[in-house]
Motif scaffolding. Structure first.
Motif, PDB file in Angstrom:
ATOM      1  N   TYR A 129      24.852 -15.139  84.231  1.00  0.00           N
ATOM      2  CA  TYR A 129      24.691 -16.267  84.956  1.00  0.00           C
ATOM      3  C   TYR A 129      25.567 -17.757  84.497  1.00  0.00           C
ATOM      4  CZ  TYR A 129      23.843 -19.738  89.156  1.00  0.00           C
ATOM      5  OH  TYR A 129      23.960 -20.578  89.991  1.00  0.00           O
ATOM      6  N   LYS A 135      16.523 -16.643  82.135  1.00  0.00           N
ATOM      7  CA  LYS A 135      16.573 -15.272  83.854  1.00  0.00           C
ATOM      8  C   LYS A 135      15.575 -13.967  84.049  1.00  0.00           C
ATOM      9  CE  LYS A 135      19.641 -12.684  86.587  1.00  0.00           C
ATOM     10  NZ  LYS A 135      20.823 -12.266  86.474  1.00  0.00           N
ATOM     11  N   GLY A 187      17.253 -14.989  90.280  1.00  0.00           N
ATOM     12  CA  GLY A 187      18.722 -15.049  91.500  1.00  0.00           C
ATOM     13  C   GLY A 187      17.904 -14.251  92.199  1.00  0.00           C
ATOM     14  N   TYR A 215      20.598 -18.608  93.195  1.00  0.00           N
ATOM     15  CA  TYR A 215      19.945 -19.089  91.663  1.00  0.00           C
ATOM     16  C   TYR A 215      18.844 -19.709  92.195  1.00  0.00           C
ATOM     17  CZ  TYR A 215      22.304 -15.017  89.878  1.00  0.00           C
ATOM     18  OH  TYR A 215      23.287 -13.664  90.147  1.00  0.00           O
TER      19      TYR A 215
END
Length: 169
Positions: free
Chosen positions: A69, A79, A116, A164
């Motif tokens: 991302y 992430k 996300g 996100y």
């Protein structure tokens, strides 16, 4: 946390166990993907935690140091990725135990973590879990296939449409 739950980092000998357990519970992931996850653990690009309930695979969760991302990548935000708990073992605290452990790892190294989440019904439980855990939107709106959705545009509601979220220590 349930005393029957153990959280630990993935080992090479877990590859086949994870593959079979996910397959047995209709969460199937390709064996090549699971092998790649292990290789990325070994190289330090990823941390994969496994949850065991009574010594049997119950779920897994990943922390990727370099996100795909763009905003997370630009900001150096790791992430959380690919969060699976065996359906028959949900609501036993396994997901929260995995999240506690992965957040601790992220906060110690980065001070922040991102995730996300999809926007349709199948992601409802995840949306609620992340909100309860204190994750907030990153302020960039809805993302489709890695790009911001512009006002007035049309998108397909699917796995690539996400919001996100971030959480700081």
């Amino acid at each position: 946390m349930n005393s029957h739950i153990q959280i630990r980092q993935m080992k090479s000998e877990d590859i086949d166990v994870v593959f079979q357990a996910l397959k047995d519970h209709n969460i199937g992931k390709p064996l090549d993907y699971i092998k790649r996850c292990w290789e990325e653990n070994y190289s330090g690009e990823r941390v994969t935690l496994l949850a065991l309930n009574d010594q049997k695979f119950a779920g897994w969760l990943h922390l990727i140091s370099k996100s795909n991302y763009p905003y997370f990548e630009e900001q150096g935000i790791p992430k959380i990725n690919n969060f699976d708990v065996v359906p028959s073992l949900r609501r036993l605290g396994i997901g929260n135990a995995l999240m506690d452990a992965i957040e601790q790892i992220a906060f110690e190294k980065y001070g922040i973590v991102g995730i996300g989440v999809g926007l349709y019904y199948d992601y409802g439980n995840a949306q609620r879990l992340y909100a309860k855990r204190g994750f907030i939107p990153d302020g960039r709106g809805i993302i489709n296939e890695g790009k911001q959705v512009e006002p007035g545009s049309h998108v397909l509601v699917g796995h690539d449409l996400a919001l996100y979220l971030i959480k700081e220590r």
